[in-house]
Enzyme design. Sequence first.
Site, PDB file in Angstrom:
ATOM      1  N   HIS A  84      75.331  46.296  29.401  1.00  0.00           N
ATOM      2  CA  HIS A  84      75.653  47.509  30.172  1.00  0.00           C
ATOM      3  C   HIS A  84      75.728  48.720  29.239  1.00  0.00           C
ATOM      4  O   HIS A  84      76.779  49.022  28.677  1.00  0.00           O
ATOM      5  CB  HIS A  84      76.987  47.306  30.891  1.00  0.00           C
ATOM      6  CG  HIS A  84      77.299  48.358  31.899  1.00  0.00           C
ATOM      7  ND1 HIS A  84      78.076  48.129  33.004  1.00  0.00           N
ATOM      8  CD2 HIS A  84      76.943  49.672  31.978  1.00  0.00           C
ATOM      9  CE1 HIS A  84      78.189  49.240  33.712  1.00  0.00           C
ATOM     10  NE2 HIS A  84      77.519  50.197  33.101  1.00  0.00           N
TER      11      HIS A  84
ATOM     12  N   HIS B 171      74.235  52.990  28.697  1.00  0.00           N
ATOM     13  CA  HIS B 171      73.533  54.175  29.217  1.00  0.00           C
ATOM     14  C   HIS B 171      72.984  54.922  28.006  1.00  0.00           C
ATOM     15  O   HIS B 171      73.758  55.506  27.246  1.00  0.00           O
ATOM     16  CB  HIS B 171      74.503  55.090  29.963  1.00  0.00           C
ATOM     17  CG  HIS B 171      75.189  54.437  31.126  1.00  0.00           C
ATOM     18  ND1 HIS B 171      74.739  54.551  32.415  1.00  0.00           N
ATOM     19  CD2 HIS B 171      76.295  53.643  31.199  1.00  0.00           C
ATOM     20  CE1 HIS B 171      75.546  53.876  33.238  1.00  0.00           C
ATOM     21  NE2 HIS B 171      76.493  53.310  32.517  1.00  0.00           N
ATOM     22  N   PHE B 172      71.675  54.875  27.809  1.00  0.00           N
ATOM     23  CA  PHE B 172      71.094  55.540  26.634  1.00  0.00           C
ATOM     24  C   PHE B 172      70.494  56.914  26.976  1.00  0.00           C
ATOM     25  O   PHE B 172      69.885  57.562  26.131  1.00  0.00           O
ATOM     26  CB  PHE B 172      70.067  54.629  25.940  1.00  0.00           C
ATOM     27  CG  PHE B 172      70.698  53.593  25.036  1.00  0.00           C
ATOM     28  CD1 PHE B 172      72.064  53.554  24.827  1.00  0.00           C
ATOM     29  CD2 PHE B 172      69.906  52.641  24.379  1.00  0.00           C
ATOM     30  CE1 PHE B 172      72.651  52.594  23.981  1.00  0.00           C
ATOM     31  CE2 PHE B 172      70.478  51.687  23.527  1.00  0.00           C
ATOM     32  CZ  PHE B 172      71.850  51.661  23.334  1.00  0.00           C
ATOM     33  N   ARG B 173      70.640  57.343  28.233  1.00  0.00           N
ATOM     34  CA  ARG B 173      70.412  58.746  28.625  1.00  0.00           C
ATOM     35  C   ARG B 173      68.985  59.245  28.514  1.00  0.00           C
ATOM     36  O   ARG B 173      68.752  60.444  28.625  1.00  0.00           O
ATOM     37  CB  ARG B 173      71.303  59.686  27.795  1.00  0.00           C
ATOM     38  CG  ARG B 173      72.774  59.331  27.741  1.00  0.00           C
ATOM     39  CD  ARG B 173      73.375  59.285  29.108  1.00  0.00           C
ATOM     40  NE  ARG B 173      74.844  59.257  29.068  1.00  0.00           N
ATOM     41  CZ  ARG B 173      75.594  58.888  30.086  1.00  0.00           C
ATOM     42  NH1 ARG B 173      75.048  58.490  31.225  1.00  0.00           N
ATOM     43  NH2 ARG B 173      76.893  58.898  30.000  1.00  0.00           N
TER      44      ARG B 173
ATOM     45  N   ASN C  18      70.755  55.348  35.700  1.00  0.00           N
ATOM     46  CA  ASN C  18      71.202  56.691  36.130  1.00  0.00           C
ATOM     47  C   ASN C  18      70.780  57.774  35.139  1.00  0.00           C
ATOM     48  O   ASN C  18      71.591  58.548  34.645  1.00  0.00           O
ATOM     49  CB  ASN C  18      72.719  56.726  36.367  1.00  0.00           C
ATOM     50  CG  ASN C  18      73.526  56.346  35.147  1.00  0.00           C
ATOM     51  OD1 ASN C  18      73.046  55.650  34.266  1.00  0.00           O
ATOM     52  ND2 ASN C  18      74.755  56.821  35.073  1.00  0.00           N
TER      53      ASN C  18
ATOM     54  N   HIS D  57      78.429  48.856  40.507  1.00  0.00           N
ATOM     55  CA  HIS D  57      79.580  49.695  40.169  1.00  0.00           C
ATOM     56  C   HIS D  57      80.425  49.744  41.429  1.00  0.00           C
ATOM     57  O   HIS D  57      80.097  50.439  42.382  1.00  0.00           O
ATOM     58  CB  HIS D  57      79.127  51.100  39.741  1.00  0.00           C
ATOM     59  CG  HIS D  57      80.279  51.995  39.411  1.00  0.00           C
ATOM     60  ND1 HIS D  57      80.476  52.517  38.153  1.00  0.00           N
ATOM     61  CD2 HIS D  57      81.309  52.450  40.163  1.00  0.00           C
ATOM     62  CE1 HIS D  57      81.579  53.265  38.155  1.00  0.00           C
ATOM     63  NE2 HIS D  57      82.100  53.238  39.369  1.00  0.00           N
TER      64      HIS D  57
ATOM     65  N   ASP E 167      79.636  49.228  28.536  1.00  0.00           N
ATOM     66  CA  ASP E 167      79.450  50.413  29.396  1.00  0.00           C
ATOM     67  C   ASP E 167      79.364  51.665  28.519  1.00  0.00           C
ATOM     68  O   ASP E 167      79.991  52.695  28.814  1.00  0.00           O
ATOM     69  CB  ASP E 167      80.551  50.553  30.449  1.00  0.00           C
ATOM     70  CG  ASP E 167      80.167  51.530  31.560  1.00  0.00           C
ATOM     71  OD1 ASP E 167      79.032  52.053  31.534  1.00  0.00           O
ATOM     72  OD2 ASP E 167      80.998  51.778  32.439  1.00  0.00           O
TER      73      ASP E 167
ATOM     74  N   HIS F   6      78.889  61.068  26.208  1.00  0.00           N
ATOM     75  CA  HIS F   6      78.796  62.470  26.593  1.00  0.00           C
ATOM     76  C   HIS F   6      79.100  63.273  25.333  1.00  0.00           C
ATOM     77  O   HIS F   6      79.806  62.788  24.447  1.00  0.00           O
ATOM     78  CB  HIS F   6      79.820  62.800  27.685  1.00  0.00           C
ATOM     79  CG  HIS F   6      79.596  62.072  28.967  1.00  0.00           C
ATOM     80  ND1 HIS F   6      78.557  62.373  29.821  1.00  0.00           N
ATOM     81  CD2 HIS F   6      80.253  61.027  29.537  1.00  0.00           C
ATOM     82  CE1 HIS F   6      78.606  61.558  30.866  1.00  0.00           C
ATOM     83  NE2 HIS F   6      79.615  60.718  30.712  1.00  0.00           N
TER      84      HIS F   6
HETATM   85  O1  DOR Z   1      82.447  56.433  33.300  1.00  0.00           O
HETATM   86  C1  DOR Z   1      81.306  56.198  33.657  1.00  0.00           C
HETATM   87  N1  DOR Z   1      80.245  56.773  33.051  1.00  0.00           N
HETATM   88  N2  DOR Z   1      81.090  55.337  34.655  1.00  0.00           N
HETATM   89  C2  DOR Z   1      79.868  55.157  35.182  1.00  0.00           C
HETATM   90  O2  DOR Z   1      79.727  54.381  36.086  1.00  0.00           O
HETATM   91  C3  DOR Z   1      78.715  55.927  34.699  1.00  0.00           C
HETATM   92  C4  DOR Z   1      78.928  56.340  33.317  1.00  0.00           C
HETATM   93  C5  DOR Z   1      77.930  57.352  32.866  1.00  0.00           C
HETATM   94  O3  DOR Z   1      76.724  57.115  33.027  1.00  0.00           O
HETATM   95  O4  DOR Z   1      78.339  58.390  32.325  1.00  0.00           O
HETATM   96 ZN    ZN Z   2      77.928  52.171  33.400  1.00  0.00          ZN
HETATM   97 ZN    ZN Z   3      79.681  51.900  36.378  1.00  0.00          ZN
END
Ligand code: DOR
Ligand code: ZN
Ligand code: ZN
Length: 420
Positions: A55, A57-59, A89, A173, A287, A291
């Site tokens: 899990h 998120h590499f953006r 996402n 989620h 996760d 940011h």
């Molecule tokens: O805190 C979170 N950040 N929860 C998520 O489900 C998405 C993630 C994000 O992509 O920033």
């Molecule tokens: Zn996530």
């Molecule tokens: Zn999530």
Amino acid sequence: MELVVEGNCYVSGRFERCCVGIEDGRIAQVAKVLDGDRVMRFGSKLVLPGAIDSHVHFREPGMTRKEDFGTGSLAALHGGVTCVLEMPNTTPPTTTLSALREKKKLASSKSIVDFGLFAGLRPGVDVPGLAKEAVGFKLYMASTTGELLIPDLDDVRVEIAAVARSGRVLAVHAEDESLRRKEVERDLEGHLRNRPNECEANAVRKIKNAAKECRLHICHVSAKSSLQLITNDKGVTSEVTPHHLLLDTAGKLGTLGKVNPPLRRRDDRQALFQALKNGTFDIIASDHAPHTMDEKQEDFDYAPSGMPGVETLVPLMLQLVRDRHLAIGDAMRRLCERPGEIFGLNKGRIAVGFDADLMVVDLMEGSLIKADRLHSKCGWSAYDDMPGIFPKAVLLRGQMMIEDGHQVGERAGRDARGPA
Ligand code: DOR
Ligand code: ZN
Ligand code: ZN
């Protein structure tokens, strides 16, 4: 044998002083003694399977000021993670075959570790097409970063049924958008008030009902009240994060601790920890949701949710092992074996035929996590100054990538599902 790695190896659930023989990037033999063209001896140090962070998120594409496949995967590698499963996402979201292929191209050219890509589930997506190339599907029941929110599961009944037929995992989620409050938030307690425990538990109930035929995976379980819904349910797998195990609203993290689902109270955290020890969770995943510091310095209410964690996932869990809070087998099962099994990867175990992804660890040599030495583009960590045990060496498919804590190998990441 092309390459032999000798050490105290984690094989079939226990440690053995032995040799791992590697040919063509795969484990070809495991034996007490092996000859090789090249031999790496690690003495009594632990030789473990590389971890799979299921899990992250590499953006990329679209938010590369926060992270990209190059920086995210470098962070993963330094933390002993040799395969990441990346979330949809991004901008654009990974909901079409062309977006998935575009992302795969980017990841293939930039990622240092192997990867799998999730496809986002929303009305009208081509589930059978995506299922051939994605590692799984992701469904967002509450709003968070990105635009994949599905507040009403009735809108994706058909797609959920198609995921079930595809045999792919549906990762969720689980927060119930209708139970989310929208009051102004000033601190972690305020964020928690807006996303109460019942918000998660109710979403778990709803998705269990709506996706009975699916291989359902509940991401980042955070609330005590969700636990009874996932234990003893053989059809449902679940995941917990280091931040929900180690951090709570009493900490002084401010916006850095703002995540979804939220950090909760100490008793929730302790219940998660107990559940982890009792065997409840299948997977521990980071996760990793970076940011920028600028974004996190906004007023609490405006600051985005999410924290980085791919590089600290394994070090924090190994520290728990070293401090005797967690058995090493329990850590290995959740960081390596189960993610490999659940997502159908040829990874996560030291056994013949598996990819030769390995990390070498000395539990007696810990260090302090220093945010400015981590490799994520975001440059901060909620775990700054906490102790962690980083791998000394990391091999990806038989190639030495980290030696004495420094990068040595060239970029070699590829889709763990194989060529499309
Ligand atoms: O805190 C979170 N950040 N929860 C998520 O489900 C998405 C993630 C994000 O992509 O920033
Ligand atoms: Zn996530
Ligand atoms: Zn999530």
